[in-house]
Enzyme design. Structure first.
Site, PDB file in Angstrom:
ATOM      1  CB  CYS A  86      13.808  33.656  19.805  1.00  0.00           C
ATOM      2  SG  CYS A  86      12.189  33.918  20.758  1.00  0.00           S
ATOM      3  CB  CYS A 119       7.029  35.667  16.324  1.00  0.00           C
ATOM      4  SG  CYS A 119       8.282  34.922  15.856  1.00  0.00           S
TER       5      CYS A 119
END
Length: 307
Positions: free
Chosen positions: A251, A76
């Site tokens: 993101c 991530c």
């Protein structure tokens, strides 16, 4: 019940509950993670990060990242910047060096950072590694139909059908799978895909509907993150439906994958500002090497919870 001390951090609104587990004693069930991430009955977050002891020499710590639905994630981008800020701000990192190595399920991530007068991290540049393009490694169950200038076969703008007509995806992994769709003409899409039919564009696009459909498409054996993007005068504009989370404000791996896809489809140069709902990230991909991501991380609050 498990009593946990936590901190709530975010990278451009992509938010995480971070827990110190350097003793390596915490194991959270799917139900516990879902409860923590619930925005009505829990702390509320896109995922939980456990700060675990290093698994290899050279790592400062290991980032164990769990999506809000309880599934384990390989990587991530916004999360790793928040992970770095947690370590820097709490004195685990050598501030004078301005660098640290974070372990992740997708491999080590080299991070350089700057700090304010109090030694708190402001922004971080993360070496996100080389993009993975081979279809079997993304993974995507589609044959490669293009080759990079460096001789790597990949899936370029492959057409997938949907209830709203075909969409074309370029497939990239940044340690986790991404399917990137550039929309060059919003007007060709059906009215039902927009919140405001009079203002067709990325802002009004129903990402949650289209993203949920393609996240679970049979072409993606491990599901996928889905990015919808357009090229504007000030860079790339993108919204993302994250695997295991739904639409999020930002993101980091998705921004990296989108820049890579933009380069591969001749829509962008090797460096661009990628604009997400939560703010911009600066992404660079030089000569087929590592993708570099630069952006902020912020801490909102800390506390204690029973999970």
């Amino acid at each position: 019940m498990t009593r946990l001390e936590f901190a709530k951090l975010n990278g451009l609104g992509n938010d995480f509950v971070i827990v110190d587990d350097l003793s390596d004693e915490i194991s959270l069930s799917t139900e516990q993670v879902r409860s923590i991430c619930d925005r009505h009955f829990g702390v509320g977050a896109d995922g939980v990060i456990l700060v675990k002891p290093p698994k290899e020499p050279g790592q400062l710590a290991y980032m164990h990242y769990i999506n809000s639905d309880g599934t384990l994630a390989q990587m991530c981008g916004n999360g790793v910047r928040c992970f770095a800020k947690y370590l820097v701000d709490r004195g685990f990192a050598d501030v004078s060096s301005g660098r640290l190595t974070a372990g992740t399920l997708a491999g080590n991530r080299q991070i350089s950072f700057d700090v304010d007068a109090d030694g708190k991290m402001l922004t971080a540049e993360v070496d996100m590694g080389c993009p993975i393009l081979a279809p079997a490694d993304v993974p995507v169950a589609v044959a490669a139909n293009a080759e990079t200038p460096y001789g790597e076969a990949y899936v370029k703008e492959h057409e997938l059908g949907s209830p709203w007509g075909p969409f074309r995806f370029t497939c990239v992994s940044m340690g986790n799978p991404h399917a990137v769709c550039f929309i060059d003409d919003w007007n060709v899409l059906p009215d039902e895909l927009f919140e405001d039919r009079a203002k067709k564009g990325l802002d009004a696009f129903k990402v949650s509907e289209a993203g949920a459909f393609f996240e679970c498409h049979p072409a993606f054996p491990e599901k996928t993150n889905v990015e919808f993007a357009s090229i504007e005068d000030d860079g790339i504009h993108m919204r993302v439906f994250e695997r295991g989370c739904g639409e999020t404000l930002a993101c980091g791996t998705g921004a990296c994958a989108t820049l890579v896809a933009a380069v591969l489809t001749d829509r962008s140069g090797c460096a661009s500002r990628v604009h997400l709902l939560g703010g911009p990230l600066d992404i660079t991909w030089d000569d087929g090497g590592s993708v570099m991501m630069t952006g902020p991380a912020e801490e909102a609050f800390s506390g204690v919870l029973d999970a």
